[in-house]
Design an enzyme around this catalytic site. Sequence first.
Site, short mmCIF file in Angstrom:
data_model
loop_
_atom_site.label_atom_id
_atom_site.label_comp_id
_atom_site.label_asym_id
_atom_site.label_seq_id
_atom_site.Cartn_x
_atom_site.Cartn_y
_atom_site.Cartn_z
N GLY A 199 0.78 28.68 40.19
CA GLY A 199 1.97 28.73 39.35
C GLY A 199 2.28 30.11 38.78
N PRO A 214 -2.93 30.53 43.94
CA PRO A 214 -1.58 31.12 43.99
C PRO A 214 -0.90 30.82 45.32
CG PRO A 214 -3.24 32.80 44.40
CD PRO A 214 -3.99 31.53 44.10
N GLY A 215 0.37 30.50 45.26
CA GLY A 215 1.15 30.29 46.48
C GLY A 215 2.25 31.31 46.56
N ARG A 235 16.51 26.05 47.16
CA ARG A 235 16.01 26.29 45.82
C ARG A 235 17.10 26.49 44.76
NH1 ARG A 235 13.10 30.31 44.85
NH2 ARG A 235 11.68 29.25 43.47
N TYR A 245 16.68 23.84 41.79
CA TYR A 245 16.33 24.22 40.43
C TYR A 245 16.99 25.50 39.93
CZ TYR A 245 11.93 24.02 43.29
OH TYR A 245 10.99 23.94 44.27
N CYS A 294 27.99 21.61 54.51
CA CYS A 294 29.09 20.77 54.04
C CYS A 294 28.77 20.18 52.67
CB CYS A 294 29.36 19.69 55.07
SG CYS A 294 29.75 20.41 56.66
N TYR A 339 8.53 28.93 49.74
CA TYR A 339 9.38 27.76 49.48
C TYR A 339 10.80 27.91 50.02
CZ TYR A 339 5.45 26.85 46.41
OH TYR A 339 4.18 26.67 45.93
C1 LIG Z 1 2.29 24.12 44.39
C2 LIG Z 1 0.88 24.20 43.98
C3 LIG Z 1 0.25 25.44 43.88
C4 LIG Z 1 0.96 26.75 44.08
O1 LIG Z 1 1.99 26.93 43.17
P1 LIG Z 1 2.73 28.37 43.11
O2 LIG Z 1 3.77 28.19 42.08
O3 LIG Z 1 3.30 28.60 44.47
O4 LIG Z 1 1.68 29.37 42.78
C5 LIG Z 1 -1.09 25.47 43.55
N1 LIG Z 1 -1.77 24.31 43.33
C6 LIG Z 1 -1.19 23.11 43.42
C7 LIG Z 1 -2.00 21.90 43.17
C8 LIG Z 1 0.15 23.00 43.74
O5 LIG Z 1 0.73 21.80 43.79
#
Ligand SMILES: *Cc1c(COP(=O)(O)O)cnc(C)c1O
Length: 442
Positions: A257, A300-301, A338, A342, A369, A399
Amino acid sequence: MTTVHEPTPVRADLSVWPASAADSPDTGLAVGGVPLAEVADRFGTPVYVLDEAEVRDRCRTYRAAFPDTEILYAAKAFLCRAMIHWVDEEGLGLDVCSAGELEFAVTAGFPPDRIVLHGNAKSPQDLATALRLGVGRVVIDSPSEIARLAAAVGPDGHQKVMVRVVPGVSAGGHDKIRTGTDDQKFGLSIADGYAAHAIARILDQPQLELTGLHCHLGSQITSVKPYLVAVRRLVGLMSRLHEQHGLVLPELDLGGGHGIAYRPGEPALDLTALAGRVRAELATACAAADLPVPRLLIEPGRAIAGPAGVALYRVLSVKRTGDHVFVAVDGGMSDNPRPALYGVRYAPRLIGRPGGAAPAPVTVVGRHCEAGDVLAADVPLPADVHPGDLIALPVAGAYHLSMASGYNLVGRPPVVAVHDGTARLLVRRESLADVRNRDVGL
Ligand SMILES: *Cc1c(COP(=O)(O)O)cnc(C)c1O
């Protein structure tokens, strides 16, 4: 030497672009040493450009900031085989939320013991795939999963598990991406006792080895504080578990996150501060509870993939209505839902030619559309923007493609990696043949 009378060129703000981004009067904006206009010409538009060095640098930044921490890249942000290899080579683990993500990673060569499977509703296939491939840990997210998993493991089997708990912390950039509170679908609440109850049931299953607590507060969190509150509450639960069951949990997963800037000037989470303050908070809380400090995991994603990607579009039409100028491009909500989901805001740029005219506010819309198919509302672009122009959207690495749909059969865009001045195709464009292949009945 420039003379004093020459106008100073307005230096574009590239703060949310990959570090390699460079503007030149000859070739225009380049990423990874490759002019973006060249990528658009060679691979067509819309197209995603991914800067390999930026992905790797971000992995290294995490490893340097969190030296004793297991860093798991959240696969759902963006996944392809190249990404799986880069993450593996950089020494990160992987966090996945489906049999699909899991099997894709393992068949691409990722070591299954460095993978964590989470998810609020795991299908029988998710669990069976996890056990068949030997996934490192399964994160239990609901009471019913305990018996199901224990039965699938069998009396002689063994599986490491964690428990996703809800620490009761509200954080994140939007209601739809807040997962740390008691009024959403993820995890087991600490406050109402569900977490402790589920843990007692896990301890009754000898084939399940509980290694630690897991939480994920949400996404786009730009302050360290929510993580510190979560640490205190998680250690509080660990302390009660120690008293009740004599349990000492060796791991603690704080999820991901970590917030990033999508537009110049927006805040991002300070990773160095996060690392230092979480470590200090964890040490203090564990000392107070007389517990050994668990090994930390983070997930982290977006912070790894997001800033490494750029989406390129070509302008198809420019329409001037009463109050608005609509600049319509050849992609939209099917490759980036996205803004519609949101309300995310981006800072698109005109590329591929010198922006002659002064900037004027326009709304960049997609070709789909839906009136809500807006990519960027009220953003400045050169007033002479016209069909055929190229628009680049930075911070498009996370994402976007992973949330892309088949809407209007436009076809999901390809992914092109840029590195040291060369571009190579990682994922090809989705074709009508792909759509026809799946359509097997009449
Ligand atoms: C989505 C998610 C992440 C990564 O979230 P980011 O906002 O991309 O860092 C990490 N852990 C869990 C369990 C998630 O669902």
